[in-house]
Scaffold this motif. Structure first.
Motif, PDB file in Angstrom:
ATOM      1  N   SER A  38       0.840  -1.194   0.000  1.00  0.00           N
ATOM      2  CA  SER A  38       0.000   0.000   0.000  1.00  0.00           C
ATOM      3  C   SER A  38       0.874   1.243   0.000  1.00  0.00           C
ATOM      4  O   SER A  38       2.004   1.235   0.519  1.00  0.00           O
ATOM      5  CB  SER A  38      -0.927   0.039   1.221  1.00  0.00           C
ATOM      6  N   SER A  39       0.322   2.299  -0.607  1.00  0.00           N
ATOM      7  CA  SER A  39       0.996   3.606  -0.609  1.00  0.00           C
ATOM      8  C   SER A  39       0.266   4.520   0.366  1.00  0.00           C
ATOM      9  O   SER A  39      -0.950   4.716   0.260  1.00  0.00           O
ATOM     10  CB  SER A  39       0.983   4.193  -2.028  1.00  0.00           C
ATOM     11  N   VAL A  96       5.817   3.499   1.285  1.00  0.00           N
ATOM     12  CA  VAL A  96       5.233   2.267   0.770  1.00  0.00           C
ATOM     13  C   VAL A  96       5.452   1.185   1.808  1.00  0.00           C
ATOM     14  O   VAL A  96       6.574   1.004   2.294  1.00  0.00           O
ATOM     15  CB  VAL A  96       5.872   1.867  -0.577  1.00  0.00           C
ATOM     16  N   ILE A 147      -1.571  -0.971  -3.799  1.00  0.00           N
ATOM     17  CA  ILE A 147      -0.715  -1.060  -4.981  1.00  0.00           C
ATOM     18  C   ILE A 147      -0.951  -2.418  -5.639  1.00  0.00           C
ATOM     19  O   ILE A 147      -0.885  -3.443  -4.988  1.00  0.00           O
ATOM     20  CB  ILE A 147       0.771  -0.887  -4.597  1.00  0.00           C
TER      21      ILE A 147
END
Length: 234
Positions: A149-150, A201, A234
């Protein structure tokens, strides 16, 4: 000379048809052919048309006779074929299993009727196990997909006198397996105060937003609060 004698000597009345014909020709030359001749020509053309139609009907009748004859010949052939089929003997049915073959099977107790089926089942089971083992081995060699995930964080200082460079240094000092810090910038909030907006991230199975907030707020000399500005898979 009396009147009777004059009429007797004059021959004009005896030749009256000739005079009538001459008179008719005279008037025809002046006024065109008489109506009588016109009627004769019309009658002649009508007779010719009638003769032509009769000839056409005769030809059509001959064609119909030919079609009827062809149909009769075809019907005659079909009747002959049906009669031949009716006279032909029926094909005898073939018995699937004779009584003698059944007796032989009953007397021979050593015959294994199901041996071949069992061997086929064992072979199919063995091939199925080999395929499952090959699929499992292939799947184990394939790298597992890592969910990431960002995350964009807003880190707010206490006031405008807070050293933002030192604050960012403290935030980046947070280290964890599956955490990678990204770019950052200072965003004005008001009254001369700026907040640190920094991205990272993370691997979802290893790092969460709660862990990041807990670790960053430990630097209480510089950090007032931490908010998640954006979160994207992501």
């Amino acid at each position: 000379m009396s009147g009777l004698q004059c009429l007797g000597e004059d021959n004009i009345w005896f030749e009256k048809p000739r005079y009538d014909e001459a008179e008719r020709r005279f008037y025809e030359g002046a006024n065109g052919p008489s109506t009588h001749s016109h009627h004769q020509s019309s009658s002649a053309s009508g007779d010719q048309e009638l003769v032509s139609r009769m000839k056409s009907l005769e030809l059509e009748n001959q064609g119909l006779h030919k079609v009827v004859d062809d149909l009769r010949a075809a019907l005659f052939k079909l009747e002959n074929r049906v009669q031949v089929l009716e006279r032909s003997p029926a094909v005898p049915c073939v018995k699937a299993v004779t009584v003698q073959s059944v007796k032989v099977v009953e007397e021979d107790d050593d015959i294994d009727l199901f041996g071949s089926d069992e061997e086929e089942d064992e072979e199919a089971e063995r091939m199925k196990e080999e395929r499952i083992a090959a699929y499992t081995a292939k799947k184990s060699k394939k790298p597992a997909l890592i969910a990431k995930s960002s995350i964009l964080l807003d880190v707010k200082p206490w006031d405008d006198e807070t050293d933002m460079s030192k604050l960012e240094e403290c935030v980046r000092s947070v280290v964890a397996d599956g955490l990678l810090w990204g770019q950052s910038k200072l965003v004005p909030v008001g009254y001369g105060i700026k907040k640190l907006q920094i991205g990272c991230v993370v691997e979802d199975d290893k790092v969460g937003t709660d862990l990041l907030e807990e670790e960053i707020t430990k630097f209480e000399d510089y950090v007032q609060s931490v908010d998640v500005a954006a979160f994207n898979k992501i």
